[in-house]
Design a protein around this motif. Structure first.
Motif, short mmCIF file in Angstrom:
data_model
loop_
_atom_site.label_atom_id
_atom_site.label_comp_id
_atom_site.label_asym_id
_atom_site.label_seq_id
_atom_site.Cartn_x
_atom_site.Cartn_y
_atom_site.Cartn_z
N ARG A 1 -20.80 -10.80 50.95
CA ARG A 1 -20.71 -10.75 49.46
C ARG A 1 -22.00 -10.35 49.07
NH1 ARG A 1 -18.87 -16.24 47.02
NH2 ARG A 1 -19.61 -15.11 45.29
N ILE A 2 -23.12 -10.83 49.64
CA ILE A 2 -24.48 -10.51 49.17
C ILE A 2 -24.63 -8.87 49.55
CG2 ILE A 2 -26.83 -11.03 49.49
CD1 ILE A 2 -25.84 -13.93 50.21
N VAL B 1 -26.14 -13.17 43.95
CA VAL B 1 -25.23 -11.97 43.12
C VAL B 1 -25.85 -11.83 42.03
CG1 VAL B 1 -23.16 -11.50 42.27
CG2 VAL B 1 -23.38 -12.29 44.53
N ASN B 2 -26.01 -13.08 41.23
CA ASN B 2 -26.61 -12.83 39.74
C ASN B 2 -28.05 -12.00 39.69
OD1 ASN B 2 -24.60 -14.08 38.56
ND2 ASN B 2 -25.41 -16.33 38.74
N GLN C 1 -23.63 -17.06 44.60
CA GLN C 1 -23.60 -16.60 43.18
C GLN C 1 -24.99 -16.50 42.79
OE1 GLN C 1 -20.49 -15.58 41.85
NE2 GLN C 1 -21.98 -14.85 40.28
N SER D 1 -20.42 -14.88 53.53
CA SER D 1 -21.37 -15.10 52.32
C SER D 1 -22.37 -13.89 52.49
CB SER D 1 -21.99 -16.43 52.44
OG SER D 1 -21.24 -17.44 52.14
N ASP E 1 -28.03 -8.52 40.29
CA ASP E 1 -27.46 -7.91 39.12
C ASP E 1 -28.48 -7.94 37.97
OD1 ASP E 1 -25.06 -7.54 40.27
OD2 ASP E 1 -23.87 -9.23 39.25
N ARG F 1 -24.87 -2.05 43.57
CA ARG F 1 -25.94 -1.92 42.58
C ARG F 1 -26.92 -0.85 42.96
NH1 ARG F 1 -24.44 -3.82 37.68
NH2 ARG F 1 -23.31 -5.58 38.03
N SER G 1 -22.69 -6.48 49.97
CA SER G 1 -21.83 -5.75 49.20
C SER G 1 -22.41 -5.60 47.58
CB SER G 1 -20.39 -6.40 49.16
OG SER G 1 -19.34 -5.59 48.43
N GLU G 2 -22.94 -6.59 47.05
CA GLU G 2 -23.54 -6.63 45.88
C GLU G 2 -24.68 -5.49 45.89
OE1 GLU G 2 -23.02 -7.41 41.69
OE2 GLU G 2 -21.66 -7.71 43.65
#
Length: 560
Positions: free
Chosen positions: A330-331, A265-266, A262, A327, A269, A338, A333-334
């Motif tokens: 997820r990273i 991901v933050n 997370q 994991s 972002d 973006r 993909s983000e």
């Protein structure tokens, strides 16, 4: 593609240890020749961001098996877009500190001074010795007790370690006649990629997340300010939901590692690791993950570790590999969502592997090295040295004895002698007891060795300078110097399973995506590679300059 003679290295373990530290760097002297021979990367395509991910315990064999069996689709996709290095190794020692230091400094323990998170330094004074007037020689412990929660042996109740350093864990050094505290960032001897990036890239931001909230302060480097967003997460903190720490079982470790997912991901972002601000996407950032390591260490009786010598994962390891792969998915993909995937280089590797993966080789005789030294009065016969000598019984509360010598053992044993004049006698005692029969140290096989004298000085620095162990005992592969019933694998040394790691590099502008490189490389080469990807002169790293570390093959041109 030039291939390393693996059989020669395997047959001579001493050569393997020394070559991993010295000769591999020397072999890269003709960097421009190799740049023309393997133009894998367009030097004009400089990444805007570099992301480093360490899945601790990730062996090269894990990567090969899971990709071939479609068990890690996200790792496979990254490998398809990048370069896979099948012959990557740690520089001689594989504890988390030297393992991560290799990745972020470009250096081995010889230049970084990091041998273990629990080590010894003959030049330091006790935390309580604020005037540096007492005996020198201190057991330095930068682990979960480095946070203030550990003060006076307190319970580790906060995820952030209590929000400050434990003053009882901070030794002192006399610098230019002045007695000063030695924080972890003071303890590392060379600068880090985070410091270099901040000094070299305009408006650069840096970030990292690891397993100990305060012990990993050394990532800041000697400046103390290398990492803008150093996430303070403590894996040994007590989770109030379970009343246990996050290492009790791999599924609980996933909860801890999810915090790091997370955080990344933050940051992708444009926020901070906690999601509280919007400072922008870091230039250099990354995180460490522990789930796979915990699953590997778990006992065979609880379905931990591997099923055979071919790295067939047991149920826990199989599930952990699926977790780390998801994991990563997820990273990435983000990053894609973006619009950052084509401007972000991604490096996936590990600080260390784990040994033994072949549990038929497992030997747990306890710390026979320490027992032998104590029995011969080379260390206190009652074990009153290092953290065993605290007056209160609490670990790392500053009440221990100075000038005692120390032994740190896992699947290797590092020995700092109480009296360095006894080196020859100690070596003789060790050589006289190499077998596994009591009181033997189980170092009588072809892959075992003792490292001391001029050879240890050449590989790791002169012990007389204070930081380097006097002797390193590398036992037979499979030996763990413990009698613990809770784990069947460990790391820290130079056993084959410790140091042979997975390593995948993806970079924007790669000309030959999906390539496999089987040339022997060291994880120290990751640091200069990251800087080159950002268009920064890698020689600004002190360890790179001193040890002559080159970037990884395919990223080692001289155009930046």
């Amino acid at each position: 593609m030039k291939k390393t003679n693996r059989r020669t290295l395997a047959q001579n373990p001493f050569l393997g240890a020394i070559l991993a530290v010295v000769a591999c760097h020397a072999s890269h002297a003709k960097a421009d020749d190799r740049d023309h021979r393997r133009p894998d990367h367009d030097d004009r395509a400089v990444a805007r961001h570099v992301l480093l991910i360490s899945f601790d315990g990730l062996h090269e064999q894990d990567v090969a098996r899971c990709v071939a069996s479609n068990a890690c689709p996200n790792i496979a996709l990254l490998a398809k877009d990048g370069v896979t290095y099948t012959n990557a190794h740690t520089p001689g020692l594989s504890d988390s500190f030297p393992g991560l230091a290799a990745l972020v400094t470009g250096g081995s323990p010889k230049t970084t001074g990091l041998f273990y998170d629990v080590s010894y330094d003959r030049t330091l004074y006790a935390p309580s010795d604020a005037n540096c007037s007492g005996a020198q020689g201190w057991n330095v412990v930068f682990d979960e007790t480095t946070g203030i929660d550990g003060q006076n042996g307190g319970a580790l109740t906060h995820l952030d370690g209590g929000g400050a350093f434990n003053p009882q864990a901070i030794p002192h050094a006399k610098v230019d006649g002045v007695c000063k505290p030695v924080y972890p960032h003071d303890y590392v001897k060379t600068n880090t990629v985070f410091e270099v990036v901040k000094a070299s890239v305009p408006q650069a931001r840096t970030a990292w997340a690891d397993k100990h909230a305060w012990g990993y302060d050394w990532l800041n480097g000697p400046s103390g300010a290398g990492v803008d967003d150093l996430m303070r997460t403590e894996i040994n903190a007590i989770d109030p939901k379970t009343n246990s720490n996050y290492t009790d079982i791999y599924t609980h470790t996933e909860v801890f590692d999810d915090l790091h997912v997370q955080a990344l991901v933050n940051q992708i972002d444009g926020k901070s690791s906690t999601g509280d601000a919007s400072p922008g996407v870091p230039t250099l950032f990354g995180a460490n993950f522990q789930t796979l390591s915990v699953a590997q260490k778990a006992t065979v009786a609880t379905n931990g570790g591997y099923l055979d010598a071919s790295f067939t994962p047991g149920p826990q390891v199989s599930a952990a590999i699926a977790y780390v792969d998801a994991s990563l998915g997820r990273i990435v993909s983000e990053l894609k969502q973006r619009g950052l995937y084509r401007s972000t280089s991604i490096i996936v590797t590990a600080k260390h592997g784990q040994s033994p993966t072949d549990h038929s080789k497992l030997v747990k005789n306890g710390d026979t090295v320490a027992a032998l030294l104590q029995a011969n009065n080379y260390l206190d016969p009652k074990g009153n040295y290092g953290q065993n000598a605290t007056k209160t019984g609490n670990l790392n509360d500053g009440s221990g004895l100075a000038d005692t010598g120390f032994v740190q053992s896992d699947d290797v044993s590092l020995i700092w002698l109480r009296d360095q004049h006894q080196l020859a006698q100690v070596v003789k005692s060790l050589k006289d007891n190499l077998s596994c029969n009591a009181p033997g140290i189980c170092a009588d096989g072809p892959y075992a060795y003792l490292l001391y004298g001029p050879r240890i000085a050449a590989a790791f620095g002169d012990p007389k300078q204070g930081r380097t162990p006097d002797i390193i005992v590398q036992p037979n592969p499979g030996v763990i110097y413990t009698s613990s019933a809770s784990k069947d694998e460990e790391h820290g040394g130079n056993a084959p399973d410790d140091g042979h790691l997975g390593l995948i590099v993806y970079a924007p502008g790669m000309k030959h995506a999906g390539r496999t490189v089987d040339e022997r490389v060291l994880t120290t080469q990751v640091a200069p590679t990251m800087l080159r990807l950002l268009g920064v002169n890698a020689r600004r790293l002190h360890s790179v300059e001193i040890e002559g570390t080159q970037a990884l093959p395919g990223f080692d041109g001289e155009r930046f």
